[in-house]
Design a protein around this motif. Structure first.
Motif, short mmCIF file in Angstrom:
data_model
loop_
_atom_site.label_atom_id
_atom_site.label_comp_id
_atom_site.label_asym_id
_atom_site.label_seq_id
_atom_site.Cartn_x
_atom_site.Cartn_y
_atom_site.Cartn_z
N THR A 175 0.86 -1.17 0.00
CA THR A 175 0.00 0.00 0.00
C THR A 175 0.90 1.23 0.00
N VAL A 176 0.67 2.12 -0.95
CA VAL A 176 1.52 3.30 -1.12
C VAL A 176 0.78 4.52 -0.59
N GLU A 177 1.44 5.25 0.32
CA GLU A 177 0.83 6.44 0.92
C GLU A 177 1.62 7.69 0.52
N PRO A 178 1.32 8.27 -0.65
CA PRO A 178 2.02 9.49 -1.04
C PRO A 178 1.49 10.70 -0.28
N GLY A 179 2.37 11.68 -0.08
CA GLY A 179 1.92 12.98 0.38
C GLY A 179 1.45 13.78 -0.82
N MET A 215 -3.19 25.21 -4.99
CA MET A 215 -2.14 24.22 -4.75
C MET A 215 -1.80 23.43 -6.01
N ASN A 216 -2.76 23.32 -6.94
CA ASN A 216 -2.55 22.51 -8.13
C ASN A 216 -1.35 22.99 -8.93
N GLY A 217 -0.43 22.08 -9.20
CA GLY A 217 0.77 22.41 -9.95
C GLY A 217 1.90 22.95 -9.10
N ARG A 218 1.66 23.08 -7.80
CA ARG A 218 2.69 23.62 -6.91
C ARG A 218 3.09 22.63 -5.82
N GLN A 219 2.54 21.41 -5.87
CA GLN A 219 2.89 20.42 -4.86
C GLN A 219 4.39 20.11 -4.94
N ALA A 220 4.97 19.79 -3.80
CA ALA A 220 6.42 19.58 -3.74
C ALA A 220 6.86 18.27 -4.39
N GLY A 221 6.05 17.24 -4.31
CA GLY A 221 6.47 15.92 -4.76
C GLY A 221 6.54 15.80 -6.28
N ASP A 222 7.56 15.11 -6.75
CA ASP A 222 7.77 14.88 -8.18
C ASP A 222 7.25 13.49 -8.54
N ALA A 247 8.54 13.49 1.84
CA ALA A 247 8.96 13.98 3.16
C ALA A 247 7.78 14.43 4.00
N ASP A 248 6.78 15.05 3.35
CA ASP A 248 5.61 15.51 4.11
C ASP A 248 4.84 14.33 4.68
N ALA A 249 4.70 13.27 3.89
CA ALA A 249 3.97 12.09 4.36
C ALA A 249 4.72 11.40 5.49
N ALA A 251 6.80 12.66 7.68
CA ALA A 251 6.68 13.45 8.92
C ALA A 251 5.29 13.31 9.53
N SER A 252 4.27 13.34 8.70
CA SER A 252 2.89 13.27 9.20
C SER A 252 2.57 11.88 9.77
N VAL A 253 3.06 10.84 9.10
CA VAL A 253 2.78 9.48 9.58
C VAL A 253 3.55 9.21 10.88
N GLU A 254 4.77 9.72 10.98
CA GLU A 254 5.51 9.60 12.24
C GLU A 254 4.74 10.25 13.38
N ALA A 255 4.21 11.45 13.14
CA ALA A 255 3.44 12.15 14.17
C ALA A 255 2.18 11.38 14.53
#
Length: 279
Positions: A175-179, A215-222, A247-249, A251-255
């Protein structure tokens, strides 16, 4: 060694990157979508290692037909990538029951339909890998995402149970959990805004819609880098049950994990001694 990838929604977004990179790496790809001509155009035309097939997630018959075509063309399916999804945004009270059902139909029953069609081939092979794209929203609830979060939490539970069901047949799951990645999830074709209006939510709804659109087109993930990472995961002999991407995912999943442990500890005193006295 060349493998056969079966990718849903391969005509745009992350699905295109996955299919392109799999082809470039020498794999065979079954690229599916509701409009096969769009998939063919996105992937650069017909290729020996490419089969483009029509597939409507909500129609099990099209899934079964695509699987039959894949096996007839390439002889097997090694990796199913359940990638297709859409996004129904909104606070719970302004997302209509119809919209909630449509969200579940696409994001939950859709990948279930495809997986149900693919599993007989994987069981016969006694091998295979099912990769399903969930989301950070499948592990962490988010404001203005009641329908989408519901669908992705459902995917998490289904995949966690499916992993146990299919392991005896040599089938692995991830299961893939992208930010937040710069895919096409937030374009008009994939995002649906609330169709109900409740005055108490009106101002916040307007602000949220504006924020999501900006936010569309400005998300950090490639997404190209995510696709490459998924190909690496697909090569692993023992792939992970979960792959938290971005990285965002992480950090959030760790929290969230720390929060869950704290909640368990807070429940311990009251929650432990609840068995029958004769148990």
């Amino acid at each position: 060694m060349s493998k056969v990838f079966f990718v849903t929604s391969a005509g745009r977004g992350l699905g295109v990157d996955i299919a392109r990179q799999a082809l470039a790496a020498g794999h065979q790809v079954v690229a599916t979508g509701r409009r096969p001509e769009t998939v063919t155009e996105a992937l650069g035309g017909e290729q020996d290692n490419l089969l483009v097939a029509a597939l409507d997630l909500t129609d099990p018959d099209t899934a079964e037909a695509a699987v039959r075509a894949a096996v007839e063309r390439f002889g097997r399916i090694d990796i199913l990538v359940n990638n297709a999804a859409n996004f129904y945004a909104g606070y719970f009270e302004v997302v209509s029951p119809r919209q909630m059902r449509q969200q579940i139909e696409t994001n939950v029953f859709g990948p279930m339909n495809v997986t149900r069609a693919v599993l007989p081939a994987l069981r016969e092979q006694r091998a295979g890998h099912i990769m399903t794209i969930s989301s950070l929203a499948g592990l962490v609830g988010q404001e203005f995402c009641a329908a989408y979060t519901t669908s992705k939490f459902a995917i998490e539970g289904w995949m966690e149970a499916l992993r146990l069901d299919v392991a005896p047949f040599g089938i692995r799951t991830t299961t893939v959990e992208p930010g937040f990645f710069r895919t096409e999830l937030l374009v008009d074709a994939s995002t649906t805004w609330p169709e109900l209006a409740v005055e108490d939510y009106a101002a916040d709804t307007a602000a949220q819609i504006e924020g999501w659109k900006s936010m569309n087109g400005r998300q950090a993930g490639d997404p190209a880098k995510l696709a490459a990472a998924l190909l690496t995961v697909a090569e692993l002999e023992e792939p992970p049950a979960r792959f938290v991407a971005g990285a965002d995912a992480i950090a959030s999943v760790e929290a969230k994990a720390k929060e869950l442990l704290a909640q368990v500890e807070a429940s311990r005193k009251l929650g432990m001694d609840l068995a029958h006295d004769d148990a």
